[in-house]
Design a protein around this motif. Structure first.
Motif, PDB file in Angstrom:
ATOM      1  N   THR A 278      -8.723   4.666   5.237  1.00 21.31           N
ATOM      2  CA  THR A 278      -9.505   5.115   6.385  1.00 21.31           C
ATOM      3  C   THR A 278      -9.296   4.203   7.594  1.00 21.31           C
ATOM      4  OG1 THR A 278     -11.190   6.268   5.130  1.00 21.31           O
ATOM      5  CG2 THR A 278     -11.860   5.415   7.261  1.00 21.31           C
ATOM      6  N   VAL A 279      -9.334   2.882   7.354  1.00 21.10           N
ATOM      7  CA  VAL A 279      -9.104   1.980   8.481  1.00 21.10           C
ATOM      8  C   VAL A 279      -7.616   1.750   8.713  1.00 21.10           C
ATOM      9  CG1 VAL A 279     -11.354   0.856   8.313  1.00 21.10           C
ATOM     10  CG2 VAL A 279      -9.423  -0.083   7.031  1.00 21.10           C
ATOM     11  N   HIS A 280      -6.792   2.185   7.743  1.00 22.56           N
ATOM     12  CA  HIS A 280      -5.342   2.218   7.905  1.00 22.56           C
ATOM     13  C   HIS A 280      -4.664   0.864   7.746  1.00 22.56           C
ATOM     14  CE1 HIS A 280      -3.481   6.066   8.874  1.00 22.56           C
ATOM     15  NE2 HIS A 280      -2.390   5.362   8.819  1.00 22.56           N
ATOM     16  N   GLY A 281      -4.760   0.291   6.577  1.00 26.32           N
ATOM     17  CA  GLY A 281      -4.011  -0.924   6.299  1.00 26.32           C
ATOM     18  C   GLY A 281      -4.016  -1.178   4.814  1.00 26.32           C
ATOM     19  N   TYR A 282      -3.059  -1.966   4.350  1.00 27.16           N
ATOM     20  CA  TYR A 282      -3.085  -2.348   2.944  1.00 27.16           C
ATOM     21  C   TYR A 282      -2.504  -3.745   2.800  1.00 27.16           C
ATOM     22  CZ  TYR A 282       1.745  -0.713   3.187  1.00 27.16           C
ATOM     23  OH  TYR A 282       3.031  -0.518   3.564  1.00 27.16           O
ATOM     24  N   MET A 283      -2.850  -4.395   1.687  1.00 28.15           N
ATOM     25  CA  MET A 283      -2.445  -5.793   1.545  1.00 28.15           C
ATOM     26  C   MET A 283      -2.297  -6.158   0.077  1.00 28.15           C
ATOM     27  SD  MET A 283      -4.250  -9.038   3.392  1.00 28.15           S
ATOM     28  CE  MET A 283      -5.453  -9.565   2.205  1.00 28.15           C
ATOM     29  N   SER A 284      -1.362  -7.053  -0.193  1.00 28.35           N
ATOM     30  CA  SER A 284      -1.229  -7.656  -1.521  1.00 28.35           C
ATOM     31  C   SER A 284      -0.702  -9.069  -1.288  1.00 28.35           C
ATOM     32  CB  SER A 284      -0.260  -6.860  -2.388  1.00 28.35           C
ATOM     33  OG  SER A 284       1.038  -6.920  -1.842  1.00 28.35           O
ATOM     34  N   GLN A 285      -0.676  -9.864  -2.349  1.00 25.89           N
ATOM     35  CA  GLN A 285      -0.150 -11.222  -2.189  1.00 25.89           C
ATOM     36  C   GLN A 285       1.141 -11.351  -2.979  1.00 25.89           C
ATOM     37  OE1 GLN A 285      -2.805 -14.471  -3.270  1.00 25.89           O
ATOM     38  NE2 GLN A 285      -1.728 -15.835  -1.865  1.00 25.89           N
ATOM     39  N   SER A 286       2.183 -11.831  -2.320  1.00 24.35           N
ATOM     40  CA  SER A 286       3.469 -11.962  -3.008  1.00 24.35           C
ATOM     41  C   SER A 286       3.435 -13.178  -3.916  1.00 24.35           C
ATOM     42  CB  SER A 286       4.601 -12.108  -1.995  1.00 24.35           C
ATOM     43  OG  SER A 286       4.608 -13.419  -1.468  1.00 24.35           O
ATOM     44  N   ASP A 287       4.419 -13.260  -4.808  1.00 19.53           N
ATOM     45  CA  ASP A 287       4.472 -14.397  -5.730  1.00 19.53           C
ATOM     46  C   ASP A 287       4.664 -15.714  -4.975  1.00 19.53           C
ATOM     47  OD1 ASP A 287       4.097 -12.655  -7.786  1.00 19.53           O
ATOM     48  OD2 ASP A 287       6.221 -12.374  -8.175  1.00 19.53           O
ATOM     49  N   LYS A 288       5.194 -15.635  -3.766  1.00 20.79           N
ATOM     50  CA  LYS A 288       5.363 -16.848  -2.956  1.00 20.79           C
ATOM     51  C   LYS A 288       4.076 -17.242  -2.247  1.00 20.79           C
ATOM     52  CE  LYS A 288       8.982 -15.048  -0.932  1.00 20.79           C
ATOM     53  NZ  LYS A 288      10.065 -14.833   0.061  1.00 20.79           N
ATOM     54  N   GLY A 289       3.080 -16.357  -2.266  1.00 24.56           N
ATOM     55  CA  GLY A 289       1.799 -16.668  -1.650  1.00 24.56           C
ATOM     56  C   GLY A 289       1.562 -15.998  -0.314  1.00 24.56           C
ATOM     57  N   GLU A 290       2.585 -15.320   0.205  1.00 24.29           N
ATOM     58  CA  GLU A 290       2.401 -14.632   1.485  1.00 24.29           C
ATOM     59  C   GLU A 290       1.507 -13.418   1.290  1.00 24.29           C
ATOM     60  OE1 GLU A 290       6.411 -13.687   1.205  1.00 24.29           O
ATOM     61  OE2 GLU A 290       7.111 -15.145   2.683  1.00 24.29           O
ATOM     62  N   MET A 291       0.670 -13.133   2.280  1.00 23.42           N
ATOM     63  CA  MET A 291      -0.062 -11.880   2.258  1.00 23.42           C
ATOM     64  C   MET A 291       0.877 -10.817   2.844  1.00 23.42           C
ATOM     65  SD  MET A 291      -2.590 -13.301   0.900  1.00 23.42           S
ATOM     66  CE  MET A 291      -3.623 -11.900   0.546  1.00 23.42           C
ATOM     67  N   VAL A 292       1.137  -9.771   2.075  1.00 29.88           N
ATOM     68  CA  VAL A 292       2.066  -8.719   2.475  1.00 29.88           C
ATOM     69  C   VAL A 292       1.246  -7.554   3.029  1.00 29.88           C
ATOM     70  CG1 VAL A 292       3.897  -7.171   1.704  1.00 29.88           C
ATOM     71  CG2 VAL A 292       3.612  -9.412   0.619  1.00 29.88           C
ATOM     72  N   ILE A 293       1.512  -7.200   4.276  1.00 27.91           N
ATOM     73  CA  ILE A 293       0.625  -6.296   5.006  1.00 27.91           C
ATOM     74  C   ILE A 293       1.388  -5.104   5.563  1.00 27.91           C
ATOM     75  CG2 ILE A 293      -0.716  -6.153   7.164  1.00 27.91           C
ATOM     76  CD1 ILE A 293      -1.620  -9.017   6.615  1.00 27.91           C
ATOM     77  N   GLY A 294       0.801  -3.942   5.433  1.00 27.25           N
ATOM     78  CA  GLY A 294       1.408  -2.753   6.022  1.00 27.25           C
ATOM     79  C   GLY A 294       0.345  -1.818   6.546  1.00 27.25           C
ATOM     80  N   GLY A 295       0.784  -0.840   7.322  1.00 27.08           N
ATOM     81  CA  GLY A 295      -0.168   0.099   7.896  1.00 27.08           C
ATOM     82  C   GLY A 295       0.489   1.415   8.232  1.00 27.08           C
TER      83      GLY A 295
END
Ligand SMILES: Cc1cc2nc3c(=O)[nH]c(=O)nc-3n(C[C@H](O)[C@H](O)[C@H](O)COP(=O)(O)OP(=O)(O)OC[C@H]3O[C@@H](n4cnc5c(N)ncnc54)[C@H](O)[C@@H]3O)c2cc1C
Ligand SMILES: [Zn+2]
Lengths: 415, 106
Positions: A278-295
């Motif tokens: 609904t707010v239009h975004g998603y996130m996960s954390q990579s094995d390296k620790g980066e937050m991986v973000i898309g929309g």
């Protein structure tokens, strides 16, 4: 080709790692092949792999204009899930997800499949009803999903803000065996296995024309010369329109930019994938620790692999609302890919007006998860000349016949 | 960020003020047309690498639909024009032909 194993690592450790060989060969193209696949993204490589593995067709070339996996396969945010609404989608995405489970063993290549669980937040009453419906549909389809309460959401993902300023979290559709994988490794693993079967992977070689005789493809013209083929598979995602133009037909596809970004690496803080449609975004954390973000994807036709800045702002705004703790994070990198969008937001695995030419495209913003299943189905289509049960519904004639596989409502966000 | 000029109110603004609306100059096929014509009107698109004629709406301005010519590879905007036409204006076509000698034309 030497097998990768713990023993191999130990052996190489004793000889300065001098024994590793190239994962796949870089041969000069032959004059002719039984099957030519255009595009060495995940879908093209998986198609080649299953042509060899399932049907024993090994005189195959995969032709790539850039470097292998350099298209969307190497640019996506790696979400894997199969909780779609429509039966044909659930069938192929679940087949794909199931293949991912054992793909590392199958390919002898660690693709780092991580079934950490994917949740899609319900943030309006309408969305909640929609996911309850999907949950029921998934139960009938044999896809394991469950609608979970806000308290369960918070337990699975403590950094989430349930009472956001605009849209409180009302629950989520939870797929416990969804997750992520290492995107490059999927391309590399398939490429290595294809090369091992004697297939040719030809990088830095663009297809510039398609030769036709009596409604059949006879050869492709490339920057490395003419290559004849008995069958042709076009698997070029955002460039499908250009290849279809060379082959003399039109597609119900438009190419637009979709972007993603990653933050600086931080300590583990999130071990599930969260999508907030609904707010239009998603996130996960990579094995390296980066937050991986898309929309969301841009709205206009684009071939630049560069998206509009304001979409990044919108995505980040949505995610700060959902995860207030990321508001001080610095973003490291941002990039775009050209995705191929169809009218019903479902893919095309299809025969074409040319008898021996087949096309696989239209995966748009969500085809990484589909790579194994799509390759599986496309290989069958090319080998037999007719689609199997997984591909049949995805013929491009569905647009003429009005048999849409409408996932545009079910999947509001790009992933 | 694209910068477009609305041909109705004359305002030049960033793309956030506008909404894209897909390929322009589609010939509409309605009830009674053949399946093929209806399909191509509804779904099939040129989606070219290069010169593209497309619809935009001045969503946060005067609200009107207008048309633009743009390069999908360089993002250069060649020009915008009013929507009450079935072909792009001749002077715009001439400008594009000069800038893109390989362009196949409208
Ligand atoms: C930012 C972003 C985030 C995404 N996130 C997700 C996600 O979380 N989950 C998910 O499931 N999906 C996601 N996707 C979608 C997914 O990446 C794609 O659907 C998938 O990778 C498509 O794979 P492909 O093999 O079809 O295409 P590609 O990987 O793009 O491969 C096509 C290849 O064809 C080559 N090619 C093109 N033209 C020619 C030519 N003329 N001659 C020779 N070769 C040519 C290209 O160079 C390219 O390498 C995302 C996409 C993007 C851009
Ligand atoms: Zn205006």
């Amino acid at each position: 080709m030497p097998r990768y194993s713990a023993f191999a690592i130990a052996r190489e450790a004793f000889r300065q790692h001098s024994g590793w060989t190239q994962a796949w060969k870089s041969p000069e193209p032959r004059n002719a092949y039984d099957v030519v696949i255009v595009g060495a993204g995940g879908h093209g490589l998986a198609t080649a792999y299953y042509l060899g593995h399932r049907f024993g067709i090994r005189n195959v070339a995969v032709i790539e204009k850039g470097w292998l996996g350099g298209g969307n396969t190497g640019r996506n945010t790696t979400i894997i899930r199969s909780n779609y609404l429509q039966d044909p989608s659930a069938a192929i995405y679940e087949k794909s997800r199931a293949l991912y489970e054992t793909l590392s063993q199958q390919l002898n290549y660690n693709i780092m499949f991580s079934p950490r669980g994917v949740m899609m937040l319900a943030q309006t009453e309408h969305e909640k009803r929609g996911y309850l419906r999907t949950e029921r549909a998934n139960a009938l389809q044999g896809v394991e999903t469950r609608f979970i309460s806000p308290a369960e959401v918070k337990k699975l993902c403590p950094i989430i803000n349930l009472d956001g300023p605009r849209y409180p979290v009302l629950g989520a559709l939870w797929q416990p065996r969804g997750g992520t994988a290492r995107h490059d490794a999927v391309a590399w693993g398939y490429a290595r296995a294809c090369s091992d079967m004697g297939m040719h992977i030809i990088e830095q070689c663009a297809v510039t024309g398609i030769e036709r005789i009596n409604g059949q493809v006879s050869a492709v013209n490339t920057t490395k010369g003419r290559i004849a083929c008995a069958k042709l598979g076009i698997v070029v995602a955002g460039h499908s329109g250009a290849l279809a133009d060379m082959a003399g037909f039109r597609l119900p596809v438009e190419s637009v930019a979709l972007q993603a970004l990653v933050s600086e690496p931080v300590k583990p803080c999130m071990d599930v994938v969260v999508m907030a449609n609904t707010v239009h975004g998603y996130m996960s954390q990579s094995d390296k620790g980066e937050m991986v973000i898309g929309g969301g994807a841009d709205g206009f036709n684009n071939y630049t692999q560069r998206g509009s800045w304001h979409h990044i702002e919108e995505t980040v705004r949505a995610l700060i609302e959902t995860f207030p703790m990321i508001s001080r994070l610095k973003m490291l990198r941002q990039w775009g890919g050209i995705v191929d969008m169809t009218g019903d937001r479902s893919p095309i695995i299809s025969k074409t007006p040319l008898g021996n030419c087949f096309i696989n495209c239209g995966w748009g913003t969500g085809g990484f998860k589909a790579i194994p299943g799509s390759g599986w189905a496309m290989a069958e289509l090319i080998a037999k000349g007719e689609p199997g049960p997984l591909a049949a519904e995805f013929a491009m004639t569905r647009f003429r016949e009005g048999r849409f596989i409408d996932e545009s409502v079910a999947a509001g966000v790009a992933h | 960020m694209l910068v477009l000029t609305c041909p109705y109110c004359g305002i030049t603004a960033e793309e956030t003020e506008f909404k894209p609306g897909g390929e322009a100059h589609l010939k509409r096929f309605g009830p009674g047309s053949s399946d093929a014509d209806y399909e191509s009107y509804m779904f099939n698109r040129k989606n070219p690498r290069g010169v593209h004629f497309e619809r935009w709406r001045h969503a946060y301005g005067c609200g009107k639909w207008f048309l633009a010519a743009r390069d999908t590879v360089t993002l250069e905007v060649f020009g915008t024009y009013r929507a009450q036409t079935t072909t792009p204006p001749a002077d715009l076509v001439a400008t594009i032909a000069q800038k893109r000698p390989d362009w196949e034309g409208v």
